[in-house]
Design a protein around this motif. Sequence first.
Motif, PDB file in Angstrom:
ATOM      1  N   SER A 119      -2.698   7.658  18.177  1.00  0.00           N
ATOM      2  CA  SER A 119      -3.443   6.973  17.118  1.00  0.00           C
ATOM      3  C   SER A 119      -4.184   5.768  17.690  1.00  0.00           C
ATOM      4  CB  SER A 119      -2.497   6.509  16.014  1.00  0.00           C
ATOM      5  OG  SER A 119      -3.141   5.628  15.125  1.00  0.00           O
ATOM      6  N   THR A 122      -1.469   3.902   8.812  1.00  0.00           N
ATOM      7  CA  THR A 122      -2.737   4.134   9.506  1.00  0.00           C
ATOM      8  C   THR A 122      -3.916   3.846   8.585  1.00  0.00           C
ATOM      9  OG1 THR A 122      -1.783   5.795  10.982  1.00  0.00           O
ATOM     10  CG2 THR A 122      -4.166   5.867  10.658  1.00  0.00           C
ATOM     11  N   VAL A 123      -3.822   4.277   7.331  1.00  0.00           N
ATOM     12  CA  VAL A 123      -4.886   4.018   6.359  1.00  0.00           C
ATOM     13  C   VAL A 123      -5.041   2.512   6.146  1.00  0.00           C
ATOM     14  CG1 VAL A 123      -5.580   4.266   3.944  1.00  0.00           C
ATOM     15  CG2 VAL A 123      -4.679   6.240   5.189  1.00  0.00           C
ATOM     16  N   THR A 124      -3.910   1.819   5.992  1.00  0.00           N
ATOM     17  CA  THR A 124      -3.961   0.367   5.793  1.00  0.00           C
ATOM     18  C   THR A 124      -4.599  -0.336   6.991  1.00  0.00           C
ATOM     19  OG1 THR A 124      -1.980   0.392   4.392  1.00  0.00           O
ATOM     20  CG2 THR A 124      -2.592  -1.715   5.366  1.00  0.00           C
ATOM     21  N   TYR A 171      -0.286   4.934   0.524  1.00  0.00           N
ATOM     22  CA  TYR A 171      -1.112   4.905   1.719  1.00  0.00           C
ATOM     23  C   TYR A 171      -0.228   4.858   2.972  1.00  0.00           C
ATOM     24  CZ  TYR A 171      -5.275   3.686  -1.066  1.00  0.00           C
ATOM     25  OH  TYR A 171      -6.319   3.682  -1.961  1.00  0.00           O
ATOM     26  N   SER A 172      -0.607   5.609   3.987  1.00  0.00           N
ATOM     27  CA  SER A 172       0.092   5.527   5.263  1.00  0.00           C
ATOM     28  C   SER A 172      -0.292   4.227   5.956  1.00  0.00           C
ATOM     29  CB  SER A 172      -0.300   6.714   6.151  1.00  0.00           C
ATOM     30  OG  SER A 172      -1.650   6.571   6.587  1.00  0.00           O
ATOM     31  N   ASP A 192       0.827  -1.209   0.000  1.00  0.00           N
ATOM     32  CA  ASP A 192       0.000   0.000   0.000  1.00  0.00           C
ATOM     33  C   ASP A 192       0.861   1.258   0.000  1.00  0.00           C
ATOM     34  OD1 ASP A 192      -2.401  -1.289  -0.095  1.00  0.00           O
ATOM     35  OD2 ASP A 192      -3.015  -0.841   1.952  1.00  0.00           O
ATOM     36  N   TYR A 193       1.917   1.233   0.796  1.00  0.00           N
ATOM     37  CA  TYR A 193       2.784   2.413   0.901  1.00  0.00           C
ATOM     38  C   TYR A 193       3.589   2.614  -0.386  1.00  0.00           C
ATOM     39  CZ  TYR A 193       6.302   5.661   2.633  1.00  0.00           C
ATOM     40  OH  TYR A 193       7.124   6.744   2.798  1.00  0.00           O
ATOM     41  N   ASN A 245      -6.621   0.906   9.232  1.00  0.00           N
ATOM     42  CA  ASN A 245      -8.052   1.239   9.320  1.00  0.00           C
ATOM     43  C   ASN A 245      -8.868   0.430   8.323  1.00  0.00           C
ATOM     44  OD1 ASN A 245      -7.739   3.089  11.380  1.00  0.00           O
ATOM     45  ND2 ASN A 245      -7.581   4.850  10.022  1.00  0.00           N
ATOM     46  N   ASN A 246      -8.342   0.294   7.101  1.00  0.00           N
ATOM     47  CA  ASN A 246      -9.045  -0.467   6.066  1.00  0.00           C
ATOM     48  C   ASN A 246      -9.052  -1.965   6.371  1.00  0.00           C
ATOM     49  OD1 ASN A 246      -9.539   1.877   4.627  1.00  0.00           O
ATOM     50  ND2 ASN A 246      -7.781   1.615   3.262  1.00  0.00           N
TER      51      ASN A 246
END
Length: 545
Positions: free
Chosen positions: A505, A451-453, A448-449, A442-443, A455-456
Amino acid sequence: MDIKVTLENGNVLKIEKGSTVRELIRKLNIDNLIAIRINGVAVDADYEIDKDVYVNFITTDDRTGRKIYTKGLEYVYITAINELYGPDAVVEMKHSLDKFIYTELSMKRKVDANVVKKIKDKMNEIIAADEPIKNVSVSRKDAYDYSENNGEYEKCLNYTYLTNESVTMYELMDSYNYFYYIMPASTGILKTFDLIYLPPKGILLCSPIRGSVPKYINRDQVLEAFKTYEHQLSGLGVRYSGDLNKLVCEGKMFDFIRTNEILYDDNMHAIAEMVVKNKNIKAVFISGPSSSGKTTTSKKLALYLRAMGMESLVISTDDYFMERVDTPKKPDGSYEYECLEALDVKLFNTQVKNLINKKEVITPTYNFITGEKEYKKKPIVMKDNQILIVEGLHAINEKLNSSIDKKNKLKIYISPFTPIGLDRHNHISTTDLRLLRRMVRDYKTRGYSPTVTLNNWIGMRASEEKFVYPYQSEADIIVNTSLAYEIGVLRTYAEPLLYSISKDSENYEEAIRILNFLKCFINIPSEGVPSTSVLREFIGNSYFE
């Protein structure tokens, strides 16, 4: 001297300075409270509170609480076996199997249903006694000596490669053990669990989900995939992270990488050979959860088929999404891309059937920006010596390919089933390995950070439970896409990302948990990873990009 504790529900307590979290939990007496956060950070039960703090509750209903519950239950299980059968009984926490932990028990007497019942009764006894689980700090040498006396060679290796001079261990009923996650304050909260006997010496440890133990569904094919790779690795002298670290230190890792790649490629060769010999097979469907390596597996299979004189046509179900305006939605209004209904099943079936019947087809390309299918490719027709390969999340779901006769298709389910553990009592879940792969990819490819990964990932895992795992049993073949060395490589990429997650976070605890087990693996340079490796799908520079 008293200090002030402000609770998340707005209440304020005064406790004596130096009180432990264990004492605070008992004083609160809240149902399902398994741990607490002090100023936003989850802490062990022996943490001493020496100033005014804000407290959040961690219950067995949330993600962190369920992980703490499972780890505590594992410790009670191990302790119960030691209490009953002593040092001659060796229990190993092997790996995740669906929603359960698969373990194996080796001892002089035969493992049977009666033994399992005795273990369960002993666990209930320990839980009823509400025994404290204490956090203790010992020197690395003392930890080494304790493990050596218990014949736990792999733990000795782990302590050998640690750089810190002290080790945090847990104590339960005069036994000591290491776990890379925090434990419950005491055993009393661990009331709900089950043990399931899997002959000849397997035992499933079952934790509750939403208050009750789930029903076990037979996963013999998955279990066999784990065991096959474990047997292969044992032949190479590798069972735990310490064994890998030893190979790195001895300069033998590149050879081990090549050997692992050969084992993976042997699977592709065997499947290709099967397809070539069985003239009825017209299409191969490859499915698996996120980050299992579907793209590389499908394209590598195509290369092996070509080497045997058969051409392939590879398509992805991702190009058959419904137009966004027709995409199903979740209760919160966001789009549900993981369910079968998110795909244009009718179009897919029609086109696949036409391709197999040698009819001309223009396959779509899904535009993820506009949310529409586009038809810009040239028409294609399958040739006599050509096989169709379909990869996608739902590829083996019979509803997706119902127009194809069963004798004309081969269904393959793939996932990275890693049998490598930190030691005999700390396994690494398939889910964690896939998460590391996903985070790194993802990064690198989407920016994507972590955190985004993360969360998803929660929502995606829930979707997999509903739309992917139930169809494992429809597979003709299960392929293990795990590479024993890959966590050492992934650590290099994932560690900086995880360290970037701040204490405030909601993903901080998850980041710390993953970092704790990554520290048990020495970094492995990616230079030795072949461009055709499935790992390249996640770290970059893949031949198949």
